[in-house]
Design a protein around this motif. Sequence first.
Motif, PDB file in Angstrom:
ATOM      1  N   MET A 177     -37.018  -1.316 -55.784  1.00 17.03           N
ATOM      2  CA  MET A 177     -37.485  -2.165 -57.601  1.00 17.03           C
ATOM      3  C   MET A 177     -37.017  -1.420 -58.542  1.00 17.03           C
ATOM      4  O   MET A 177     -36.476  -0.397 -58.165  1.00 17.03           O
ATOM      5  CB  MET A 177     -38.536  -1.698 -57.727  1.00 17.03           C
ATOM      6  CG  MET A 177     -39.840  -2.183 -58.886  1.00 17.03           C
ATOM      7  SD  MET A 177     -41.654  -0.945 -58.402  1.00 17.03           S
ATOM      8  CE  MET A 177     -42.631  -1.480 -57.365  1.00 17.03           C
ATOM      9  N   ASP A 178     -36.504  -2.332 -59.721  1.00 18.07           N
ATOM     10  CA  ASP A 178     -35.962  -2.695 -60.534  1.00 18.07           C
ATOM     11  C   ASP A 178     -36.734  -2.562 -61.818  1.00 18.07           C
ATOM     12  O   ASP A 178     -36.983  -3.234 -62.767  1.00 18.07           O
ATOM     13  CB  ASP A 178     -34.770  -3.343 -60.741  1.00 18.07           C
ATOM     14  CG  ASP A 178     -33.585  -2.849 -61.927  1.00 18.07           C
ATOM     15  OD1 ASP A 178     -33.853  -1.634 -62.459  1.00 18.07           O
ATOM     16  OD2 ASP A 178     -33.075  -3.522 -62.530  1.00 18.07           O
ATOM     17  N   PHE A 179     -37.044  -0.915 -62.273  1.00 20.62           N
ATOM     18  CA  PHE A 179     -37.665  -1.571 -63.595  1.00 20.62           C
ATOM     19  C   PHE A 179     -37.141  -1.440 -64.868  1.00 20.62           C
ATOM     20  O   PHE A 179     -36.902  -0.624 -65.447  1.00 20.62           O
ATOM     21  CB  PHE A 179     -38.892  -0.226 -64.539  1.00 20.62           C
ATOM     22  CG  PHE A 179     -40.784  -0.816 -62.996  1.00 20.62           C
ATOM     23  CD1 PHE A 179     -41.345  -1.632 -64.379  1.00 20.62           C
ATOM     24  CD2 PHE A 179     -40.901  -0.011 -61.690  1.00 20.62           C
ATOM     25  CE1 PHE A 179     -42.030  -2.363 -62.918  1.00 20.62           C
ATOM     26  CE2 PHE A 179     -41.602  -1.108 -61.170  1.00 20.62           C
ATOM     27  CZ  PHE A 179     -42.410  -1.968 -61.533  1.00 20.62           C
ATOM     28  N   SER A 180     -35.965  -1.716 -64.973  1.00 17.81           N
ATOM     29  CA  SER A 180     -34.759  -1.432 -66.189  1.00 17.81           C
ATOM     30  C   SER A 180     -35.109  -1.709 -67.477  1.00 17.81           C
ATOM     31  O   SER A 180     -34.307  -0.952 -68.518  1.00 17.81           O
ATOM     32  CB  SER A 180     -33.121  -2.754 -65.563  1.00 17.81           C
ATOM     33  OG  SER A 180     -33.945  -3.763 -65.402  1.00 17.81           O
ATOM     34  N   LYS A 181     -35.731  -2.287 -68.010  1.00 16.01           N
ATOM     35  CA  LYS A 181     -36.092  -2.493 -69.364  1.00 16.01           C
ATOM     36  C   LYS A 181     -36.931  -1.461 -69.656  1.00 16.01           C
ATOM     37  O   LYS A 181     -38.271  -0.844 -68.899  1.00 16.01           O
ATOM     38  CB  LYS A 181     -36.987  -3.728 -69.376  1.00 16.01           C
ATOM     39  CG  LYS A 181     -37.497  -3.986 -71.151  1.00 16.01           C
ATOM     40  CD  LYS A 181     -38.005  -4.911 -71.410  1.00 16.01           C
ATOM     41  CE  LYS A 181     -39.124  -4.170 -72.774  1.00 16.01           C
ATOM     42  NZ  LYS A 181     -39.962  -5.161 -72.924  1.00 16.01           N
ATOM     43  N   GLY A 182     -36.320  -0.587 -70.342  1.00 13.79           N
ATOM     44  CA  GLY A 182     -37.023   0.938 -70.630  1.00 13.79           C
ATOM     45  C   GLY A 182     -38.243   0.377 -71.298  1.00 13.79           C
ATOM     46  O   GLY A 182     -38.449   0.131 -72.029  1.00 13.79           O
ATOM     47  N   GLY A 183     -39.146   1.650 -71.095  1.00 12.24           N
ATOM     48  CA  GLY A 183     -40.615   1.761 -71.171  1.00 12.24           C
ATOM     49  C   GLY A 183     -41.147   0.627 -70.597  1.00 12.24           C
ATOM     50  O   GLY A 183     -42.474  -0.056 -71.316  1.00 12.24           O
ATOM     51  N   GLU A 184     -41.135  -0.435 -70.171  1.00 13.65           N
ATOM     52  CA  GLU A 184     -41.359  -1.674 -69.750  1.00 13.65           C
ATOM     53  C   GLU A 184     -42.844  -1.389 -68.735  1.00 13.65           C
ATOM     54  O   GLU A 184     -43.944  -1.790 -69.078  1.00 13.65           O
ATOM     55  CB  GLU A 184     -40.670  -2.319 -68.272  1.00 13.65           C
ATOM     56  CG  GLU A 184     -41.606  -3.911 -67.925  1.00 13.65           C
ATOM     57  CD  GLU A 184     -40.767  -4.325 -66.969  1.00 13.65           C
ATOM     58  OE1 GLU A 184     -41.205  -5.528 -67.234  1.00 13.65           O
ATOM     59  OE2 GLU A 184     -39.242  -3.553 -66.959  1.00 13.65           O
ATOM     60  N   ILE A 185     -43.023  -0.270 -68.336  1.00 16.92           N
ATOM     61  CA  ILE A 185     -44.362   0.344 -67.144  1.00 16.92           C
ATOM     62  C   ILE A 185     -45.477   0.541 -68.397  1.00 16.92           C
ATOM     63  O   ILE A 185     -46.464   0.499 -68.537  1.00 16.92           O
ATOM     64  CB  ILE A 185     -43.905   1.518 -66.261  1.00 16.92           C
ATOM     65  CG1 ILE A 185     -43.184   0.845 -64.985  1.00 16.92           C
ATOM     66  CG2 ILE A 185     -45.320   2.112 -65.681  1.00 16.92           C
ATOM     67  CD1 ILE A 185     -42.851   1.452 -64.519  1.00 16.92           C
ATOM     68  N   ALA A 186     -44.580   1.895 -69.196  1.00 17.66           N
ATOM     69  CA  ALA A 186     -45.840   1.987 -70.251  1.00 17.66           C
ATOM     70  C   ALA A 186     -46.369   1.256 -71.364  1.00 17.66           C
ATOM     71  O   ALA A 186     -47.683   0.582 -71.736  1.00 17.66           O
ATOM     72  CB  ALA A 186     -45.489   3.642 -71.193  1.00 17.66           C
ATOM     73  N   ALA A 221     -49.114  -6.609 -60.261  1.00 18.82           N
ATOM     74  CA  ALA A 221     -49.741  -8.494 -60.399  1.00 18.82           C
ATOM     75  C   ALA A 221     -48.312  -8.442 -61.235  1.00 18.82           C
ATOM     76  O   ALA A 221     -48.562  -9.977 -61.091  1.00 18.82           O
ATOM     77  CB  ALA A 221     -50.599  -8.477 -61.038  1.00 18.82           C
ATOM     78  N   GLU A 222     -48.326  -7.664 -62.966  1.00 18.70           N
ATOM     79  CA  GLU A 222     -47.614  -8.424 -63.851  1.00 18.70           C
ATOM     80  C   GLU A 222     -46.543  -8.556 -63.657  1.00 18.70           C
ATOM     81  O   GLU A 222     -45.779  -9.590 -63.949  1.00 18.70           O
ATOM     82  CB  GLU A 222     -47.938  -7.629 -64.969  1.00 18.70           C
ATOM     83  CG  GLU A 222     -49.144  -7.762 -65.818  1.00 18.70           C
ATOM     84  CD  GLU A 222     -49.266  -7.252 -67.282  1.00 18.70           C
ATOM     85  OE1 GLU A 222     -47.842  -7.394 -67.649  1.00 18.70           O
ATOM     86  OE2 GLU A 222     -49.867  -6.805 -68.047  1.00 18.70           O
ATOM     87  N   ARG A 223     -45.467  -7.651 -62.642  1.00 25.40           N
ATOM     88  CA  ARG A 223     -44.670  -7.716 -62.442  1.00 25.40           C
ATOM     89  C   ARG A 223     -44.416  -8.950 -60.756  1.00 25.40           C
ATOM     90  O   ARG A 223     -42.987  -9.182 -60.501  1.00 25.40           O
ATOM     91  CB  ARG A 223     -43.706  -6.448 -61.637  1.00 25.40           C
ATOM     92  CG  ARG A 223     -43.811  -5.305 -62.968  1.00 25.40           C
ATOM     93  CD  ARG A 223     -43.022  -5.744 -63.794  1.00 25.40           C
ATOM     94  NE  ARG A 223     -40.893  -6.164 -62.830  1.00 25.40           N
ATOM     95  CZ  ARG A 223     -40.195  -5.198 -63.366  1.00 25.40           C
ATOM     96  NH1 ARG A 223     -40.156  -4.607 -63.507  1.00 25.40           N
ATOM     97  NH2 ARG A 223     -39.102  -6.022 -62.247  1.00 25.40           N
ATOM     98  N   GLY A 224     -45.725  -9.506 -60.250  1.00 29.25           N
ATOM     99  CA  GLY A 224     -45.250 -10.442 -59.135  1.00 29.25           C
ATOM    100  C   GLY A 224     -45.038  -9.921 -58.397  1.00 29.25           C
ATOM    101  O   GLY A 224     -44.829 -10.684 -57.300  1.00 29.25           O
ATOM    102  N   LEU A 225     -45.706  -8.448 -57.613  1.00 25.42           N
ATOM    103  CA  LEU A 225     -45.217  -7.507 -56.286  1.00 25.42           C
ATOM    104  C   LEU A 225     -46.554  -7.361 -56.153  1.00 25.42           C
ATOM    105  O   LEU A 225     -48.027  -7.770 -56.469  1.00 25.42           O
ATOM    106  CB  LEU A 225     -44.648  -6.322 -56.889  1.00 25.42           C
ATOM    107  CG  LEU A 225     -43.585  -6.070 -57.902  1.00 25.42           C
ATOM    108  CD1 LEU A 225     -43.811  -4.764 -58.380  1.00 25.42           C
ATOM    109  CD2 LEU A 225     -42.312  -6.055 -57.172  1.00 25.42           C
TER     110      LEU A 225
END
Length: 72
Positions: free
Chosen positions: A1-10, A34-38
Amino acid sequence: MDFSKGGEIADICTSHLGVDGTMNIHQRAERVMAERGLDTSDTTLRNFVVFKVVQALHHARRCKLLRIGRKA
Protein backbone atom coordinates in the motif's frame (compact mmCIF):
# COMPACT_ATOMS: atom_id res chain seq x y z
CA MET A 1 0.00 0.00 0.00
CA ASP A 2 1.35 3.38 -0.93
CA PHE A 3 0.28 6.63 0.65
CA SER A 4 2.89 8.50 -1.34
CA LYS A 5 1.22 11.89 -1.20
CA GLY A 6 2.55 13.49 1.97
CA GLY A 7 -0.16 14.27 4.50
CA GLU A 8 -2.86 12.38 2.63
CA ILE A 9 -4.02 10.34 5.63
CA ALA A 10 -4.08 13.37 7.92
CA ASP A 11 -6.00 15.33 5.28
CA ILE A 12 -8.64 12.63 5.02
CA CYS A 13 -8.96 12.38 8.80
CA THR A 14 -9.20 16.12 9.37
CA SER A 15 -11.75 16.49 6.59
CA HIS A 16 -14.03 14.20 8.58
CA LEU A 17 -13.51 16.05 11.88
CA GLY A 18 -16.02 18.70 10.87
CA VAL A 19 -18.53 16.05 9.85
CA ASP A 20 -18.22 13.82 12.91
CA GLY A 21 -15.61 14.71 15.51
CA THR A 22 -16.60 11.80 17.75
CA MET A 23 -15.20 9.00 15.58
CA ASN A 24 -12.67 6.69 17.18
CA ILE A 25 -9.39 5.81 15.50
CA HIS A 26 -10.76 2.60 13.96
CA GLN A 27 -13.67 4.45 12.39
CA ARG A 28 -11.27 7.05 11.00
CA ALA A 29 -9.12 4.26 9.53
CA GLU A 30 -12.17 2.74 7.87
CA ARG A 31 -13.04 6.12 6.35
CA VAL A 32 -9.49 6.42 5.00
CA MET A 33 -9.75 2.93 3.54
CA ALA A 34 -13.15 3.65 1.98
CA GLU A 35 -11.89 6.86 0.37
CA ARG A 36 -8.89 5.00 -1.03
CA GLY A 37 -11.07 2.15 -2.32
CA LEU A 38 -9.47 -0.44 -0.03
CA ASP A 39 -11.16 -3.54 1.37
CA THR A 40 -12.39 -2.58 4.87
CA SER A 41 -12.97 -6.23 5.78
CA ASP A 42 -9.24 -7.03 5.50
CA THR A 43 -8.18 -7.09 9.16
CA THR A 44 -4.45 -6.98 8.52
CA LEU A 45 -4.78 -4.04 6.17
CA ARG A 46 -7.15 -2.25 8.57
CA ASN A 47 -4.64 -2.63 11.42
CA PHE A 48 -1.92 -1.19 9.18
CA VAL A 49 -4.11 1.79 8.29
CA VAL A 50 -4.99 2.32 11.97
CA PHE A 51 -1.26 2.56 12.70
CA LYS A 52 -0.78 5.00 9.82
CA VAL A 53 -3.73 7.13 11.00
CA VAL A 54 -2.29 7.33 14.51
CA GLN A 55 1.11 8.32 13.10
CA ALA A 56 -0.40 10.94 10.80
CA LEU A 57 -2.52 12.53 13.53
CA HIS A 58 0.38 12.63 15.99
CA HIS A 59 2.59 14.19 13.33
CA ALA A 60 -0.09 16.82 12.60
CA ARG A 61 -0.35 17.51 16.32
CA ARG A 62 3.44 17.90 16.70
CA CYS A 63 3.49 20.33 13.77
CA LYS A 64 0.63 22.22 15.42
CA LEU A 65 -1.60 21.56 12.43
CA LEU A 66 -4.15 19.80 14.59
CA ARG A 67 -5.16 20.06 18.21
CA ILE A 68 -6.03 16.68 19.72
CA GLY A 69 -7.58 16.44 23.14
CA ARG A 70 -10.70 16.90 25.17
CA LYS A 71 -12.26 20.21 25.95
CA ALA A 72 -12.26 21.05 29.64
